[in-house]
Design a protein around this motif. Structure first.
Motif: not given
Length: 312
Positions: A91-99, A120-129
């Protein structure tokens, strides 16, 4: 690999011209240009390229594995997130360089194996653009994995979000740094992942690696002797590396001064080369890729091993 690059180990009939750099940058170039004859590449991305095919990505595999998959031991959590163990990430928001990065795939495999946590139980926030993101290059911005929430940020913003509590946890990479001096973040694994990796190895039966060595199919077919010669050279380089610095056989990327204590837990050679001994690891990577929504069906990576080294 270092003894090969330093010329201390030679492969008869082969003249090397080395091109080095950060893994993220090099893998981005491989996806964009495919300009190298033999190269180190992400296992996760290789699985994806087998399914989302392009003519440029016509590569076969050598059973040589590099880059210890321990980036997740550097996971940082916000001090007010209430996270005591990796099992609290649901249920948390997790930052990751790339999924799509293999370090992320293995972290999710470990969460599933040890705590039953689904991607799917974690929201993945991606750092690379943009093109910096391998996932973006392979189409995941337009066709995201089903059942998984991906949000796209940027390298500087990812660190700020963790500091401000907008992310609960994240792990950094060379191109996605996170400041650890603010007092607002702390390590998820105070022992730098020793117990986490020991538990996973005991449960799964292997230690994961991030990268595999690939070569152009046209080269492997034109020079059928080359795959076996390269495998022998990589094996010789690893043996020399172990002899000259025993810490190089350590499981972790740094701080391997406890290598003698690691040996009874992880074995004499924690990262063997060859196809047969690494079958369980490759099969787990393929299954996790599907669980992550990166690929649709599990595949046998052994079918893409170069002729001449399939019996390794």
């Amino acid at each position: 690999m270092a003894p090969l690059m330093e010329g201390l180990v030679n492969v008869p009939g082969v003249e090397f011209q080395w091109d080095s750099g950060s893994a993220g940058d090099l893998h981005e170039r491989h996806l964009r240009d495919s300009a190298h004859d033999v190269f180190e590449f992400s296992i996760s991305n290789y699985l994806i390229t087998r399914e989302r095919r392009r003519e440029l990505w016509d590569w076969v595999m050598l059973p040589v594995y590099a880059s210890k998959a321990t980036l997740a031991v550097n996971t940082l959590v916000h001090v007010d997130a209430g996270i005591r163990s990796a099992g609290d990430l649901v249920g948390r928001r997790f930052g990751i360089p790339d999924y799509t990065m293999t370090a992320g795939l293995w972290f999710r495999a470990q969460l599933y194996q040890l705590w039953g946590i689904e991607p799917g139980e974690i929201t993945w926030v991606i750092g690379r653009q943009g093109e910096q993101s391998h996932g973006h290059q392979m189409g995941f911005a337009e066709r995201p994995p089903k059942g998984v929430t991906l949000q796209w940020s940027n390298p500087a913003e990812l660190g700020r979000m963790l500091q401000d509590g907008e992310l609960d946890a994240a792990f950094p990479a060379e191109d996605v740094p996170i400041d650890t001096s603010t007092g607002r973040v702390r390590r998820l694994f105070p022992d730098r992942g020793r117990q986490f990796f020991a538990d996973y190895a005991a449960s799964a039966g292997f230690l994961p690696v991030n990268h595999v060595v690939l070569m152009q199919r046209r080269l492997a077919e034109a020079e059928p002797w080359l795959a076996a010669a390269l495998l022998e050279g990589f094996e010789a380089a690893k043996r020399l590396a172990y002899r000259r610095d025993p810490r190089s056989r350590g499981v972790f990327r740094d701080a391997n001064d406890d290598v003698e204590r690691q040996r009874p837990v992880f074995g004499e050679d924690p990262f063997p080369y060859g196809l047969a001994v690494n079958g369980p690891m490759l099969a787990t990577a393929a299954r996790q890729s599907c669980r992550d929504g990166l690929t649709a069906t599990p595949v046998d990576l052994g079918q893409w091993v170069a002729d001449g080294v399939r019996d390794s």
